[in-house]
Design a protein around this motif. Sequence first.
Motif, PDB file in Angstrom:
ATOM      1  N   VAL A 195     -20.088  -5.132   0.256  1.00  0.00           N
ATOM      2  CA  VAL A 195     -20.683  -4.127  -0.343  1.00  0.00           C
ATOM      3  C   VAL A 195     -20.734  -2.818   0.274  1.00  0.00           C
ATOM      4  N   ALA A 196     -20.532  -3.025   1.429  1.00  0.00           N
ATOM      5  CA  ALA A 196     -20.217  -1.531   2.312  1.00  0.00           C
ATOM      6  C   ALA A 196     -19.014  -0.989   2.118  1.00  0.00           C
ATOM      7  N   GLN A 197     -17.894  -1.832   1.809  1.00  0.00           N
ATOM      8  CA  GLN A 197     -16.622  -1.059   1.520  1.00  0.00           C
ATOM      9  C   GLN A 197     -16.589  -0.540   0.041  1.00  0.00           C
ATOM     10  N   ILE A 198     -17.314  -1.135  -1.040  1.00  0.00           N
ATOM     11  CA  ILE A 198     -17.687  -0.659  -1.978  1.00  0.00           C
ATOM     12  C   ILE A 198     -18.436   0.691  -2.081  1.00  0.00           C
ATOM     13  N   ALA A 199     -19.574   0.684  -1.445  1.00  0.00           N
ATOM     14  CA  ALA A 199     -20.538   1.717  -1.597  1.00  0.00           C
ATOM     15  C   ALA A 199     -19.857   2.859  -0.829  1.00  0.00           C
ATOM     16  N   MET A 200     -18.880   2.634   0.143  1.00  0.00           N
ATOM     17  CA  MET A 200     -18.599   3.911   0.722  1.00  0.00           C
ATOM     18  C   MET A 200     -17.451   4.538   0.107  1.00  0.00           C
ATOM     19  N   THR A 201     -16.849   3.636  -0.609  1.00  0.00           N
ATOM     20  CA  THR A 201     -15.535   4.327  -1.352  1.00  0.00           C
ATOM     21  C   THR A 201     -16.525   5.035  -2.731  1.00  0.00           C
ATOM     22  N   LEU A 202     -17.245   4.377  -3.151  1.00  0.00           N
ATOM     23  CA  LEU A 202     -18.178   5.282  -4.395  1.00  0.00           C
ATOM     24  C   LEU A 202     -18.684   6.654  -3.832  1.00  0.00           C
ATOM     25  N   ALA A 203     -19.160   6.376  -2.638  1.00  0.00           N
ATOM     26  CA  ALA A 203     -19.704   7.539  -2.078  1.00  0.00           C
ATOM     27  C   ALA A 203     -18.648   8.772  -1.929  1.00  0.00           C
ATOM     28  N   ILE A 204     -17.630   8.337  -1.528  1.00  0.00           N
ATOM     29  CA  ILE A 204     -16.360   9.547  -1.321  1.00  0.00           C
ATOM     30  C   ILE A 204     -16.201   9.934  -2.780  1.00  0.00           C
ATOM     31  N   GLN A 205     -16.043   9.278  -3.683  1.00  0.00           N
ATOM     32  CA  GLN A 205     -15.617   9.712  -4.823  1.00  0.00           C
ATOM     33  C   GLN A 205     -16.729  10.316  -5.534  1.00  0.00           C
ATOM     34  N   VAL A 206     -17.781  10.064  -5.627  1.00  0.00           N
ATOM     35  CA  VAL A 206     -18.959  10.821  -6.153  1.00  0.00           C
ATOM     36  C   VAL A 206     -19.265  12.148  -5.572  1.00  0.00           C
ATOM     37  N   PHE A 207     -19.425  12.025  -4.084  1.00  0.00           N
ATOM     38  CA  PHE A 207     -19.856  13.263  -3.397  1.00  0.00           C
ATOM     39  C   PHE A 207     -18.668  14.209  -2.876  1.00  0.00           C
TER      40      PHE A 207
END
Length: 260
Positions: A19-31
């Motif tokens: 979940v951490a690797q997914i969340a970090m990747t999504l955060a980078i793409q969104v923000f």
Amino acid sequence: MTPSTRGRTAGWLLVVFAVAQIAMTLAIQVFGGRSPGGRGAELWIRPAPYAFGIWGIIYLLCLVHAVAAVRHGTGVADQSALVVPLSTLYVAAALWSIAFSAGSAWLTFVVLAVMVAAAVRALLVVINYPRREGVPDWMVRLERLTVGLYAGWATIAVFINFASAVADQGLAEAASVGWQWAVLAVALVALLALLWASRGALGVAVAAIWALVGVLVAVGTDSTLLAVTCALGIIAVAAVWMSIAYRDRRRAAGRGWSSS
């Protein structure tokens, strides 16, 4: 702690890190507004943008595998032997997203190199370690596909990151085909070696062919040398995979004949 409890604990650790690797990747793409294939020099050997969508498939498989491991444990008898490299891989993937967002080409290369080492280690454990008794067949297949796909794609990605770092630092011209062909050739050799070492892991073969097709689509007719190399690479990966599969079937048939 009983074996079943250890298996559930291992599964929950994998869930957290997946979940951490997914969340970090999504955060980078969104923000941050950046996707894994959307930064760096315009390289000849960078796959077409659609090819980077494989990260989503890999991350999803990692999460599915982790959730399944909560119930069934991992497919190998030695749980920690697999959980340690997989946890390292997922944490490094989260850190890679941070390094990517920071815009440091060499840092992303170093972190990705750690990811490759962890992924290859995990793959060799999955392939070579004894299977745990009672684990469902589908769990073993899911585990091998997930880890193989991750290891194969990370292997080609580390070479692309290296080339990107070289071009970003002005150490070589991004418009030059020659040195990038050499990087692609070395990457292909590494993929074939990984395919052989993993006894023809399907995930490795799929990742390799996906990457080579992506480069071929991006190159088009602009570079005959790179296009031919990609085409030959695809044929080589398919041939090695089929030869290993054929060899294994022959061995299985021989064992069946002997037992009868």
